[in-house]
Scaffold this motif. Structure first.
Motif, PDB file in Angstrom:
ATOM      1  N   SER A 154       0.831  -1.208   0.000  1.00 50.97           N
ATOM      2  CA  SER A 154       0.000   0.000   0.000  1.00 50.97           C
ATOM      3  C   SER A 154       0.865   1.259   0.000  1.00 50.97           C
ATOM      4  O   SER A 154       0.557   2.235  -0.697  1.00 50.97           O
TER       5      SER A 154
ATOM      6  N   GLU B  59       2.210   1.767  -3.486  1.00 48.60           N
ATOM      7  CA  GLU B  59       1.178   2.324  -4.371  1.00 48.60           C
ATOM      8  C   GLU B  59       1.010   3.822  -4.141  1.00 48.60           C
ATOM      9  O   GLU B  59       0.827   4.575  -5.092  1.00 48.60           O
ATOM     10  N   ILE B  60       1.074   4.247  -2.899  1.00 45.14           N
ATOM     11  CA  ILE B  60       0.966   5.678  -2.611  1.00 45.14           C
ATOM     12  C   ILE B  60       2.162   6.411  -3.205  1.00 45.14           C
ATOM     13  O   ILE B  60       2.014   7.469  -3.821  1.00 45.14           O
TER      14      ILE B  60
ATOM     15  N   SER C 297       1.871   6.837  -7.048  1.00 43.67           N
ATOM     16  CA  SER C 297       0.640   7.399  -7.599  1.00 43.67           C
ATOM     17  C   SER C 297       0.911   8.640  -8.451  1.00 43.67           C
ATOM     18  O   SER C 297       1.832   9.417  -8.199  1.00 43.67           O
TER      19      SER C 297
ATOM     20  N   GLN D 257      -1.071  11.193  -8.675  1.00 47.21           N
ATOM     21  CA  GLN D 257      -1.448  12.393  -7.922  1.00 47.21           C
ATOM     22  C   GLN D 257      -0.253  12.939  -7.141  1.00 47.21           C
ATOM     23  O   GLN D 257      -0.071  14.150  -7.048  1.00 47.21           O
TER      24      GLN D 257
ATOM     25  N   GLU E 205       7.196   9.464 -14.024  1.00 40.51           N
ATOM     26  CA  GLU E 205       6.997   8.046 -13.719  1.00 40.51           C
ATOM     27  C   GLU E 205       8.092   7.185 -14.336  1.00 40.51           C
ATOM     28  O   GLU E 205       8.550   6.225 -13.726  1.00 40.51           O
TER      29      GLU E 205
ATOM     30  N   TYR F 233       5.064  12.822  -0.224  1.00 40.47           N
ATOM     31  CA  TYR F 233       4.553  11.483   0.104  1.00 40.47           C
ATOM     32  C   TYR F 233       4.102  11.429   1.555  1.00 40.47           C
ATOM     33  O   TYR F 233       3.037  10.901   1.871  1.00 40.47           O
TER      34      TYR F 233
ATOM     35  N   TYR G 232       0.879  13.443   1.710  1.00 37.06           N
ATOM     36  CA  TYR G 232      -0.201  12.823   0.925  1.00 37.06           C
ATOM     37  C   TYR G 232      -0.714  11.546   1.587  1.00 37.06           C
ATOM     38  O   TYR G 232      -1.909  11.297   1.610  1.00 37.06           O
ATOM     39  N   ARG G 233       0.192  10.750   2.160  1.00 42.87           N
ATOM     40  CA  ARG G 233      -0.233   9.491   2.777  1.00 42.87           C
ATOM     41  C   ARG G 233      -1.115   9.732   3.996  1.00 42.87           C
ATOM     42  O   ARG G 233      -2.002   8.973   4.288  1.00 42.87           O
TER      43      ARG G 233
ATOM     44  N   VAL H  22      -4.500  10.228   2.575  1.00 42.07           N
ATOM     45  CA  VAL H  22      -5.069   8.997   2.019  1.00 42.07           C
ATOM     46  C   VAL H  22      -5.435   8.015   3.117  1.00 42.07           C
ATOM     47  O   VAL H  22      -6.526   7.442   3.117  1.00 42.07           O
TER      48      VAL H  22
ATOM     49  N   GLN I 235     -10.324  10.895  -5.597  1.00 46.41           N
ATOM     50  CA  GLN I 235      -9.781   9.619  -6.052  1.00 46.41           C
ATOM     51  C   GLN I 235     -10.906   8.603  -6.270  1.00 46.41           C
ATOM     52  O   GLN I 235     -10.900   7.863  -7.255  1.00 46.41           O
TER      53      GLN I 235
END
Length: 195
Positions: free
Chosen positions: A67, A70-71, A74, A76, A118, A155, A158-159, A162, A174
């Motif tokens: 997980s 994935e964050i 991302s 975003q 990316e 990150y 943002y995490r 999320v 999202q």
């Protein structure tokens, strides 16, 4: 061999010349590396709103690492980094197109910038280790280090959004994007089945 010395010399010089030309035309890139230690936090502990069933259940470490990966990966998050640092600082050539374009062109340029980021970002994990290795490759070593550091800072912010607040605007956006993608995929599937 002595009789073919000119052929051997010509072949050697030809291969060496091609190698020198290829080496001088290669674009120099500077990779920067960092590691993230992932530990189980309160955000992963299940706390039901009512009742006691399942209280305190936690996922295993591989699920937590997945997980967090994935964050980190991302789109975003990458867009937040580009917005914070500025497109002109990270990708100057794309910034020129962005400034000269209309709304559709700006959206396409931003998508290209996220795609370039990316491709330049590499995220690696290993089984049974709580470490995520992150690298970024850029044309300028200072900018590459700045991008990676900003990526990790964003990150961490943002995490929290999320994993923490499931009713916040980031989660709603999202969710809406995922619902749109699911609806498009469902329509494509139904069209395929009908055909």
């Amino acid at each position: 061999l002595y009789r073919e010395k000119w052929l051997i010399l010509f072949t050697f010089l030809l291969i060496a010349g091609v190698g020198v030309v290829a080496a001088t035309r290669m674009k120099t890139s500077y990779p920067v590396y960092s590691s993230v230690l992932v530990r189980l936090g309160q955000e992963y502990v299940y706390e039901p709103r009512a009742g006691d069933a399942g209280r305190g259940a936690v996922p295993d470490s591989d699920q937590v690492i997945q997980s967090e990966t994935e964050i980190l990966g991302s789109a975003q998050l990458k867009q937040r980094v580009i917005t914070k640092l500025g497109l002109a600082r990270i990708y100057p050539k794309l910034a020129v197109d962005y400034a000269a374009g209309d709304a559709a062109a700006k959206k396409r340029v931003m998508t290209d910038a996220i795609g370039a980021m990316e491709r330049s970002t590499k995220i690696e994990t290993a089984p049974d280790t709580p470490i995520i290795k992150v690298s970024f490759k850029g044309d300028d070593p200072e900018i590459a280090a700045l991008v990676l550091n900003t990526l990790l800072e964003e990150y961490l912010i943002y995490r929290r959004g999320v994993l923490g607040d499931t009713s916040g605007p980031a989660f709603a956006d999202q969710k809406q994007q995922l619902e749109k993608r699911l609806e498009q995929a469902d329509r494509a599937y139904q069209d395929f089945m009908a055909a």
